[in-house]
Design a protein around this motif. Structure first.
Motif, PDB file in Angstrom:
ATOM      1  N   PRO A   1      -8.538  10.395  -9.051  1.00  0.00           N
ATOM      2  CA  PRO A   1      -8.036  10.535  -7.672  1.00  0.00           C
ATOM      3  C   PRO A   1      -9.055  10.044  -6.628  1.00  0.00           C
ATOM      4  O   PRO A   1     -10.263  10.206  -6.808  1.00  0.00           O
ATOM      5  CB  PRO A   1      -7.818  12.049  -7.529  1.00  0.00           C
ATOM      6  N   PHE A   2      -8.549   9.463  -5.575  1.00  0.00           N
ATOM      7  CA  PHE A   2      -9.359   9.081  -4.408  1.00  0.00           C
ATOM      8  C   PHE A   2     -10.591   8.246  -4.760  1.00  0.00           C
ATOM      9  O   PHE A   2     -11.709   8.587  -4.382  1.00  0.00           O
ATOM     10  CB  PHE A   2      -9.754  10.329  -3.604  1.00  0.00           C
ATOM     11  N   VAL A   3     -10.368   7.174  -5.482  1.00  0.00           N
ATOM     12  CA  VAL A   3     -11.481   6.257  -5.790  1.00  0.00           C
ATOM     13  C   VAL A   3     -11.347   4.937  -5.027  1.00  0.00           C
ATOM     14  O   VAL A   3     -12.193   4.060  -5.148  1.00  0.00           O
ATOM     15  CB  VAL A   3     -11.596   5.984  -7.314  1.00  0.00           C
TER      16      VAL A   3
ATOM     17  N   THR B   1      -6.915  16.719  -5.718  1.00  0.00           N
ATOM     18  CA  THR B   1      -5.713  16.347  -6.460  1.00  0.00           C
ATOM     19  C   THR B   1      -4.672  15.741  -5.520  1.00  0.00           C
ATOM     20  O   THR B   1      -4.937  15.538  -4.334  1.00  0.00           O
ATOM     21  CB  THR B   1      -5.166  17.563  -7.250  1.00  0.00           C
ATOM     22  N   ASN B   2      -3.515  15.440  -6.056  1.00  0.00           N
ATOM     23  CA  ASN B   2      -2.404  14.887  -5.280  1.00  0.00           C
ATOM     24  C   ASN B   2      -1.140  15.679  -5.584  1.00  0.00           C
ATOM     25  O   ASN B   2      -1.004  16.246  -6.673  1.00  0.00           O
ATOM     26  CB  ASN B   2      -2.179  13.424  -5.658  1.00  0.00           C
ATOM     27  N   VAL B   3      -0.193  15.664  -4.651  1.00  0.00           N
ATOM     28  CA  VAL B   3       1.079  16.350  -4.886  1.00  0.00           C
ATOM     29  C   VAL B   3       1.846  15.635  -5.993  1.00  0.00           C
ATOM     30  O   VAL B   3       2.449  16.272  -6.855  1.00  0.00           O
ATOM     31  CB  VAL B   3       1.953  16.358  -3.611  1.00  0.00           C
TER      32      VAL B   3
ATOM     33  N   VAL C   1      -4.969  15.039   8.730  1.00  0.00           N
ATOM     34  CA  VAL C   1      -4.327  13.752   8.462  1.00  0.00           C
ATOM     35  C   VAL C   1      -4.790  13.211   7.114  1.00  0.00           C
ATOM     36  O   VAL C   1      -5.757  13.702   6.533  1.00  0.00           O
ATOM     37  CB  VAL C   1      -4.660  12.721   9.572  1.00  0.00           C
ATOM     38  N   HIS C   2      -4.102  12.207   6.635  1.00  0.00           N
ATOM     39  CA  HIS C   2      -4.519  11.557   5.400  1.00  0.00           C
ATOM     40  C   HIS C   2      -5.661  10.582   5.715  1.00  0.00           C
ATOM     41  O   HIS C   2      -5.604   9.885   6.724  1.00  0.00           O
ATOM     42  CB  HIS C   2      -3.320  10.802   4.804  1.00  0.00           C
ATOM     43  N   PRO C   3      -6.692  10.526   4.867  1.00  0.00           N
ATOM     44  CA  PRO C   3      -7.795   9.602   5.177  1.00  0.00           C
ATOM     45  C   PRO C   3      -7.349   8.139   5.302  1.00  0.00           C
ATOM     46  O   PRO C   3      -7.993   7.364   6.016  1.00  0.00           O
ATOM     47  CB  PRO C   3      -8.784   9.793   4.014  1.00  0.00           C
TER      48      PRO C   3
ATOM     49  N   GLY D   1      -3.925  15.409  -1.734  1.00  0.00           N
ATOM     50  CA  GLY D   1      -3.427  14.194  -1.095  1.00  0.00           C
ATOM     51  C   GLY D   1      -1.957  13.983  -1.426  1.00  0.00           C
ATOM     52  O   GLY D   1      -1.245  14.916  -1.817  1.00  0.00           O
ATOM     53  N   GLU D   2      -1.506  12.746  -1.284  1.00  0.00           N
ATOM     54  CA  GLU D   2      -0.094  12.456  -1.520  1.00  0.00           C
ATOM     55  C   GLU D   2       0.176  12.058  -2.963  1.00  0.00           C
ATOM     56  O   GLU D   2       0.865  12.740  -3.709  1.00  0.00           O
ATOM     57  CB  GLU D   2       0.354  11.352  -0.551  1.00  0.00           C
ATOM     58  N   GLN D   3      -0.356  10.917  -3.342  1.00  0.00           N
ATOM     59  CA  GLN D   3      -0.152  10.370  -4.686  1.00  0.00           C
ATOM     60  C   GLN D   3      -1.252   9.344  -4.920  1.00  0.00           C
ATOM     61  O   GLN D   3      -1.882   8.886  -3.969  1.00  0.00           O
ATOM     62  CB  GLN D   3       1.212   9.700  -4.782  1.00  0.00           C
ATOM     63  N   PRO D   4      -1.492   8.967  -6.188  1.00  0.00           N
ATOM     64  CA  PRO D   4      -2.516   7.950  -6.413  1.00  0.00           C
ATOM     65  C   PRO D   4      -2.159   6.651  -5.701  1.00  0.00           C
ATOM     66  O   PRO D   4      -0.979   6.351  -5.506  1.00  0.00           O
ATOM     67  CB  PRO D   4      -2.493   7.744  -7.930  1.00  0.00           C
TER      68      PRO D   4
HETATM   69  N1  URA Z   1      -4.186   8.502  -1.472  1.00  0.00           N
HETATM   70  C1  URA Z   1      -3.885   9.727  -1.950  1.00  0.00           C
HETATM   71  O1  URA Z   1      -3.130  10.486  -1.362  1.00  0.00           O
HETATM   72  N2  URA Z   1      -4.450  10.107  -3.076  1.00  0.00           N
HETATM   73  C2  URA Z   1      -5.291   9.343  -3.770  1.00  0.00           C
HETATM   74  O2  URA Z   1      -5.744   9.783  -4.822  1.00  0.00           O
HETATM   75  C3  URA Z   1      -5.587   8.078  -3.247  1.00  0.00           C
HETATM   76  C4  URA Z   1      -5.028   7.677  -2.102  1.00  0.00           C
END
Ligand code: URA
Ligand code: SF4
Length: 216
Positions: free
Chosen positions: A68-70, A94-96, A186-188, A55-58
Protein backbone atom coordinates in the motif's frame (compact mmCIF):
# COMPACT_ATOMS: atom_id res chain seq x y z
CA UNK A 1 -24.76 -16.92 -11.26
CA UNK A 2 -24.07 -15.22 -7.92
CA UNK A 3 -24.14 -11.41 -8.03
CA UNK A 4 -20.82 -9.88 -9.06
CA UNK A 5 -20.56 -8.06 -5.74
CA UNK A 6 -21.49 -10.95 -3.46
CA UNK A 7 -18.96 -9.67 -0.97
CA UNK A 8 -15.74 -10.77 0.67
CA UNK A 9 -17.33 -12.34 3.74
CA UNK A 10 -17.02 -15.93 2.50
CA UNK A 11 -13.31 -15.41 1.80
CA UNK A 12 -12.23 -13.89 5.12
CA UNK A 13 -10.69 -16.61 7.35
CA UNK A 14 -12.42 -16.95 10.72
CA UNK A 15 -9.16 -17.56 12.57
CA UNK A 16 -5.54 -16.50 12.28
CA UNK A 17 -3.73 -13.20 12.31
CA UNK A 18 -2.93 -10.50 9.81
CA UNK A 19 -0.63 -12.73 7.79
CA UNK A 20 -3.42 -15.29 7.36
CA UNK A 21 -5.68 -12.51 6.13
CA UNK A 22 -3.13 -11.11 3.74
CA UNK A 23 -2.58 -14.53 2.17
CA UNK A 24 -6.30 -15.25 1.94
CA UNK A 25 -7.12 -11.95 0.25
CA UNK A 26 -5.34 -13.10 -2.91
CA UNK A 27 -8.10 -15.66 -3.43
CA UNK A 28 -10.97 -13.23 -2.83
CA UNK A 29 -13.67 -13.19 -5.49
CA UNK A 30 -16.06 -11.01 -3.52
CA UNK A 31 -16.48 -8.61 -6.43
CA UNK A 32 -15.29 -8.33 -10.01
CA UNK A 33 -12.25 -6.14 -9.30
CA UNK A 34 -9.89 -9.10 -8.92
CA UNK A 35 -10.42 -9.93 -12.59
CA UNK A 36 -8.23 -7.18 -14.02
CA UNK A 37 -5.92 -6.28 -11.15
CA UNK A 38 -2.44 -7.77 -10.87
CA UNK A 39 -2.89 -8.80 -7.25
CA UNK A 40 -4.69 -7.80 -4.07
CA UNK A 41 -2.87 -5.28 -1.90
CA UNK A 42 -3.47 -5.84 1.79
CA UNK A 43 -2.74 -3.54 4.71
CA UNK A 44 0.73 -3.39 6.25
CA UNK A 45 2.34 -2.06 9.37
CA UNK A 46 2.32 -2.78 13.06
CA UNK A 47 -0.15 -5.36 14.35
CA UNK A 48 -0.25 -3.27 17.52
CA UNK A 49 -0.60 0.11 15.88
CA UNK A 50 -2.45 2.79 17.82
CA UNK A 51 -3.29 4.54 14.56
CA UNK A 52 -4.77 2.79 11.52
CA UNK A 53 -4.93 4.83 8.31
CA UNK A 54 -7.32 3.90 5.50
CA UNK A 55 -7.02 5.01 1.87
CA UNK A 56 -9.27 4.18 -1.05
CA UNK A 57 -7.72 1.40 -3.10
CA UNK A 58 -4.29 0.50 -4.48
CA UNK A 59 -3.05 2.67 -7.33
CA UNK A 60 -0.98 1.74 -10.36
CA UNK A 61 2.32 1.33 -8.45
CA UNK A 62 0.69 -0.48 -5.52
CA UNK A 63 -1.00 -2.94 -7.90
CA UNK A 64 2.35 -3.82 -9.45
CA UNK A 65 4.43 -3.85 -6.26
CA UNK A 66 1.86 -5.40 -3.94
CA UNK A 67 2.25 -2.88 -1.10
CA UNK A 68 0.00 0.00 0.00
CA UNK A 69 0.98 3.62 -0.66
CA UNK A 70 4.25 3.07 -2.49
CA UNK A 71 3.47 5.44 -5.41
CA UNK A 72 3.19 9.24 -5.60
CA UNK A 73 0.44 9.50 -2.94
CA UNK A 74 2.58 7.34 -0.66
CA UNK A 75 5.51 9.71 -1.01
CA UNK A 76 3.32 12.62 0.10
CA UNK A 77 2.09 10.54 3.00
CA UNK A 78 5.68 9.60 3.96
CA UNK A 79 6.67 13.27 3.99
CA UNK A 80 3.75 14.05 6.31
CA UNK A 81 4.67 11.09 8.53
CA UNK A 82 8.24 12.36 8.82
CA UNK A 83 7.13 15.87 9.66
CA UNK A 84 4.55 14.88 12.29
CA UNK A 85 6.57 12.21 14.07
CA UNK A 86 4.45 9.30 12.83
CA UNK A 87 6.34 6.26 11.55
CA UNK A 88 5.22 3.81 8.88
CA UNK A 89 6.45 0.93 11.05
CA UNK A 90 4.37 2.07 14.01
CA UNK A 91 1.08 2.69 12.22
CA UNK A 92 -1.06 0.32 10.16
CA UNK A 93 -1.77 1.43 6.62
CA UNK A 94 -4.53 -0.06 4.49
CA UNK A 95 -7.23 0.65 1.90
CA UNK A 96 -11.00 0.16 1.90
CA UNK A 97 -10.81 -1.75 -1.39
CA UNK A 98 -7.99 -4.22 -1.90
CA UNK A 99 -7.90 -4.55 -5.71
CA UNK A 100 -7.00 -1.75 -8.15
CA UNK A 101 -9.85 -0.47 -10.35
CA UNK A 102 -8.69 1.29 -13.48
CA UNK A 103 -9.26 2.13 -17.10
CA UNK A 104 -6.59 0.57 -19.30
CA UNK A 105 -4.02 3.14 -20.43
CA UNK A 106 -2.35 3.60 -23.76
CA UNK A 107 0.82 1.61 -24.11
CA UNK A 108 3.57 2.63 -21.71
CA UNK A 109 1.36 5.03 -19.72
CA UNK A 110 0.16 4.70 -16.14
CA UNK A 111 -3.28 3.16 -15.92
CA UNK A 112 -6.00 5.60 -14.88
CA UNK A 113 -7.50 5.03 -11.45
CA UNK A 114 -11.28 4.62 -11.36
CA UNK A 115 -13.30 5.27 -8.23
CA UNK A 116 -14.72 2.07 -6.70
CA UNK A 117 -18.52 1.92 -6.63
CA UNK A 118 -20.47 1.87 -3.36
CA UNK A 119 -21.24 -1.83 -4.04
CA UNK A 120 -17.53 -2.63 -4.43
CA UNK A 121 -16.72 -0.74 -1.23
CA UNK A 122 -19.42 -2.70 0.58
CA UNK A 123 -18.18 -5.97 -0.89
CA UNK A 124 -14.62 -5.36 0.31
CA UNK A 125 -15.38 -3.93 3.76
CA UNK A 126 -15.24 -7.33 5.57
CA UNK A 127 -11.45 -7.25 5.05
CA UNK A 128 -11.18 -3.83 6.69
CA UNK A 129 -13.42 -4.98 9.54
CA UNK A 130 -11.13 -7.99 10.06
CA UNK A 131 -8.06 -5.73 10.09
CA UNK A 132 -9.71 -3.41 12.63
CA UNK A 133 -10.62 -6.39 14.85
CA UNK A 134 -7.04 -7.66 14.87
CA UNK A 135 -5.11 -4.39 15.12
CA UNK A 136 -7.56 -2.71 17.49
CA UNK A 137 -6.22 0.82 16.96
CA UNK A 138 -7.23 3.72 19.19
CA UNK A 139 -7.68 6.04 16.24
CA UNK A 140 -8.65 5.51 12.61
CA UNK A 141 -7.61 8.12 10.02
CA UNK A 142 -9.67 8.19 6.83
CA UNK A 143 -7.62 9.39 3.86
CA UNK A 144 -10.20 10.84 1.49
CA UNK A 145 -13.93 10.61 0.87
CA UNK A 146 -14.15 6.92 -0.04
CA UNK A 147 -12.67 5.83 3.27
CA UNK A 148 -14.62 8.46 5.21
CA UNK A 149 -17.94 7.44 3.66
CA UNK A 150 -17.20 3.74 4.20
CA UNK A 151 -16.67 4.34 7.91
CA UNK A 152 -18.83 7.33 8.69
CA UNK A 153 -21.72 6.92 6.26
CA UNK A 154 -22.52 7.94 2.72
CA UNK A 155 -23.56 11.47 3.61
CA UNK A 156 -20.35 12.31 5.49
CA UNK A 157 -18.51 15.27 3.93
CA UNK A 158 -14.76 15.43 4.47
CA UNK A 159 -14.79 19.12 3.52
CA UNK A 160 -17.06 19.87 6.50
CA UNK A 161 -15.40 17.73 9.15
CA UNK A 162 -11.77 17.32 8.15
CA UNK A 163 -9.19 17.28 10.89
CA UNK A 164 -11.76 16.87 13.65
CA UNK A 165 -11.59 14.00 16.13
CA UNK A 166 -14.97 12.23 16.09
CA UNK A 167 -16.30 9.28 18.05
CA UNK A 168 -15.81 6.02 16.19
CA UNK A 169 -19.29 5.01 14.94
CA UNK A 170 -21.02 2.09 16.66
CA UNK A 171 -22.61 1.16 13.36
CA UNK A 172 -19.32 -0.42 12.34
CA UNK A 173 -20.03 -3.30 14.71
CA UNK A 174 -16.71 -3.60 16.46
CA UNK A 175 -18.37 -3.26 19.88
CA UNK A 176 -16.23 -2.51 22.91
CA UNK A 177 -13.12 -3.51 21.06
CA UNK A 178 -13.58 -0.75 18.53
CA UNK A 179 -11.39 2.35 18.20
CA UNK A 180 -12.17 5.40 20.36
CA UNK A 181 -12.05 7.92 17.56
CA UNK A 182 -11.88 8.58 13.87
CA UNK A 183 -10.50 11.56 11.98
CA UNK A 184 -11.07 12.25 8.30
CA UNK A 185 -8.77 14.18 6.03
CA UNK A 186 -8.25 14.53 2.29
CA UNK A 187 -6.56 11.88 0.20
CA UNK A 188 -2.83 12.57 -0.32
CA UNK A 189 -3.33 12.29 -4.10
CA UNK A 190 -5.69 15.29 -3.93
CA UNK A 191 -2.77 17.25 -2.47
CA UNK A 192 -0.82 16.43 -5.63
CA UNK A 193 -3.68 17.66 -7.85
CA UNK A 194 -4.25 20.93 -5.93
CA UNK A 195 -3.49 24.26 -7.60
CA UNK A 196 -1.51 25.37 -4.58
CA UNK A 197 0.16 22.10 -3.70
CA UNK A 198 2.19 23.39 -0.78
CA UNK A 199 -0.84 24.95 0.92
CA UNK A 200 -2.82 21.75 0.38
CA UNK A 201 0.07 19.73 1.76
CA UNK A 202 0.34 21.90 4.88
CA UNK A 203 -3.40 21.50 5.58
CA UNK A 204 -3.03 17.75 5.14
CA UNK A 205 -0.02 17.65 7.46
CA UNK A 206 -1.96 19.69 10.00
CA UNK A 207 -4.70 17.04 10.08
CA UNK A 208 -2.14 14.27 10.53
CA UNK A 209 -0.57 16.25 13.35
CA UNK A 210 -3.95 16.34 15.12
CA UNK A 211 -4.03 12.55 14.73
CA UNK A 212 -0.48 12.12 16.00
CA UNK A 213 -1.18 14.33 19.03
CA UNK A 214 -4.39 12.45 19.83
CA UNK A 215 -2.42 9.29 20.48
CA UNK A 216 0.72 11.20 21.50
N1 URA B 1 -4.14 5.55 -3.07
C1 URA B 1 -4.75 4.87 -2.09
O1 URA B 1 -5.85 5.19 -1.66
N2 URA B 1 -4.13 3.83 -1.58
C2 URA B 1 -2.92 3.42 -1.98
O2 URA B 1 -2.44 2.43 -1.45
C3 URA B 1 -2.31 4.16 -3.00
C4 URA B 1 -2.93 5.22 -3.53
FE1 SF4 C 1 -12.43 -9.19 -2.85
FE2 SF4 C 1 -12.14 -6.64 -2.29
FE3 SF4 C 1 -10.80 -7.69 -4.30
FE4 SF4 C 1 -13.41 -7.32 -4.52
S1 SF4 C 1 -11.83 -5.72 -4.29
S2 SF4 C 1 -12.28 -9.18 -5.07
S3 SF4 C 1 -14.09 -7.77 -2.42
S4 SF4 C 1 -10.53 -8.20 -2.15
Amino acid sequence: MPPREAGAEAFVPATGGLSALSSAVQACRGCALHENATQAVFGEGSARARVLLVGEQPGDSEDVEGHPFVGPAGRTLDRAFRETGLRRDDVYLTNVVKHFKFTPAERGKRRIHKKPSAAEVRACTPWLTAELRLVRPELVVCLGATAAKALLGGSFLVTQHRGVLLDFPESFELGERGPDSVLATVHPSSVLRATDREAAYLDFRNDLRTAAEAVG
